[in-house]
Design a protein around this motif. Structure first.
Motif, short mmCIF file in Angstrom:
data_model
loop_
_atom_site.label_atom_id
_atom_site.label_comp_id
_atom_site.label_asym_id
_atom_site.label_seq_id
_atom_site.Cartn_x
_atom_site.Cartn_y
_atom_site.Cartn_z
N LEU A 44 5.75 -0.10 1.24
CA LEU A 44 5.57 1.60 1.13
C LEU A 44 4.39 1.86 0.48
N ILE A 45 3.99 1.04 -0.53
CA ILE A 45 2.65 1.36 -1.19
C ILE A 45 1.51 1.15 -0.04
N ILE A 49 -0.83 4.59 1.34
CA ILE A 49 -2.24 4.63 1.05
C ILE A 49 -3.02 4.53 2.38
N SER A 50 -2.31 4.09 3.41
CA SER A 50 -3.04 3.85 4.67
C SER A 50 -2.74 5.09 5.56
N MET A 51 -1.89 5.93 5.27
CA MET A 51 -1.57 7.07 6.14
C MET A 51 -2.03 8.56 5.12
N ASP A 52 -2.50 8.28 3.99
CA ASP A 52 -2.88 9.61 3.29
C ASP A 52 -4.36 9.27 2.98
N PRO A 58 -11.69 3.60 -3.51
CA PRO A 58 -11.76 2.13 -4.20
C PRO A 58 -10.45 1.74 -4.90
N MET A 59 -9.98 2.68 -5.70
CA MET A 59 -8.75 2.41 -6.70
C MET A 59 -7.57 2.08 -5.78
N TYR A 60 -7.28 2.81 -4.73
CA TYR A 60 -6.18 2.47 -4.14
C TYR A 60 -6.44 1.41 -2.83
N PHE A 61 -7.66 1.35 -2.63
CA PHE A 61 -7.96 0.14 -1.74
C PHE A 61 -7.54 -1.29 -2.42
N PHE A 62 -7.99 -1.18 -3.74
CA PHE A 62 -7.57 -2.68 -4.50
C PHE A 62 -6.05 -2.65 -4.53
N LEU A 63 -5.57 -1.45 -4.84
CA LEU A 63 -4.01 -1.55 -4.97
C LEU A 63 -3.24 -1.92 -3.71
N LYS A 298 2.62 9.25 -5.43
CA LYS A 298 4.21 9.82 -5.15
C LYS A 298 4.18 10.82 -4.17
N ARG A 299 3.09 11.53 -4.02
CA ARG A 299 3.30 12.74 -3.04
C ARG A 299 3.12 11.76 -1.57
N ALA A 300 2.22 10.90 -1.38
CA ALA A 300 2.17 10.14 -0.27
C ALA A 300 3.25 9.36 0.16
N LEU A 301 4.18 8.82 -1.17
CA LEU A 301 5.28 7.83 -0.71
C LEU A 301 6.24 8.96 -0.24
#
Length: 312
Positions: A44-45, A49-52, A58-63, A298-301
């Protein structure tokens, strides 16, 4: 080269964490639940990240890379344990044991490196915000991840090749639910001095160096935040690092409990409970830790879950 020719042992017995059938049933259900939660949470993470488009930084790319590694990390051990329980078997082949170790330690190293890379990302964001976009470019971020994969694989390959030199002549029982280097060294009837020396030097350096980088990054981050005049500004700066700090504490805390426990009298002794935390609980908790206080995530999830409900 066939590594099985160097040993009279063709397979190992994974004794697991419990001997009583009732305890085994309970552990099976517990591990299955945790594995499904780990895979679902991290998937889900990655999807969020890929859809939003707002999370394409960079922060979410690493996450998202950390979530992918966590899925792979748990998949190297838990499915084999679950299948063995269903089949009523405790065996793992000689080659399968070494293969499991290779991927297990590769993904563990990647967790280690990614946490250090994420700390550097937070350091640049807090200490050099005006230069963040020029320093943390897409090419540089990709280079950090690719470099981490290369170093992780080369490091593990070195230790696996050293272990293929060993012979296993008698006892093949591993008091665990997966193949780990330290119990295997204890079972070997060869001289393991070189292996132990490399684990305590090169192996320890690979683990300690990223941890030191994380500490240095947060020393600079703390110093920069303390210079912020407003309390609200300090809280905002620290809040961007809070989830990462919790994950770092959980990851390195369990690593220390497993491999650097002062109560262990020799290399082959590890704490099973701490190992479960390190291999199962930490990857499962990471998605919850990162999404709990992150409004954007949380919004993206919610968008991802909403789309799934709508399509259903």
């Amino acid at each position: 080269m066939s590594i099985t020719n160097q040993s009279s042992v063709s397979e190992f017995l994974l004794l697991g964490l419990a001997e009583q059938p009732q305890q085994q049933q309970l552990l099976f259900l517990l591990f299955l639940s945790m594995y499904l939660a780990t895979v679902l949470g991290n998937l889900l993470i990655i999807l969020a990240i890929s859809m939003d488009a707002h999370l394409h930084n960079p922060m979410y790319f690493f996450l998202s890379n950390l979530s992918f590694v966590d899925i792979c990390f748990t998949s190297t051990t838990i499915p084999k344990m679950l299948v063995n329980h269903i089949l009523g078997s405790q065996t793992i082949s000689f080659l399968g044991c070494f293969t499991q170790m290779y991927f297990l330690f590769t993904f563990a190293n990647m967790d280690n490196f990614l946490l250090a890379v994420m700390a550097y990302d937070r350091f640049v964001a807090v200490c050099h915000p005006l230069h963040y976009t020029t320093k943390m470019t897409h090419q540089f971020c990709a280079l950090l991840v690719v470099g981490s994969w290369v170093v992780a694989n080369l490091n593990v390959l070195l230790h696996i090749l050293l272990m293929t030199r060993l012979s296993f002549c008698a006892d093949n029982r591993i008091s665990h639910y997966f193949c780990d280097a330290t119990p295997l060294l204890k079972l070997s009837c060869s001289d393991t001095h070189l292996n132990e020396m490399m684990i305590h030097t090169e192996g320890a350096l690979i683990m300690i160096t990223p941890f030191v980088c994380i500490l240095v990054s947060y020393i600079y981050i703390t110093s920069a935040v303390l210079r912020v005049p407003s309390t609200q500004g300090k809280w905002k700066a620290f809040s961007t690092c809070g989830s990462h700090l919790v994950v770092v504490a959980l990851f390195y805390g369990t690593i220390i409990a497993v491999y650097f426990n002062p109560s262990s009298s020799n290399l082959g002794e590890t704490d099973p409970a701490a190992t479960v935390l390190y291999t199962v609980v930490t990857p499962m908790l990471n998605p919850f830790i990162y999404s709990l206080r992150n409004k954007d995530l949380k919004r993206a999830l919610r968008k991802v879950i909403g789309r799934k409900k709508f399509s259903t």
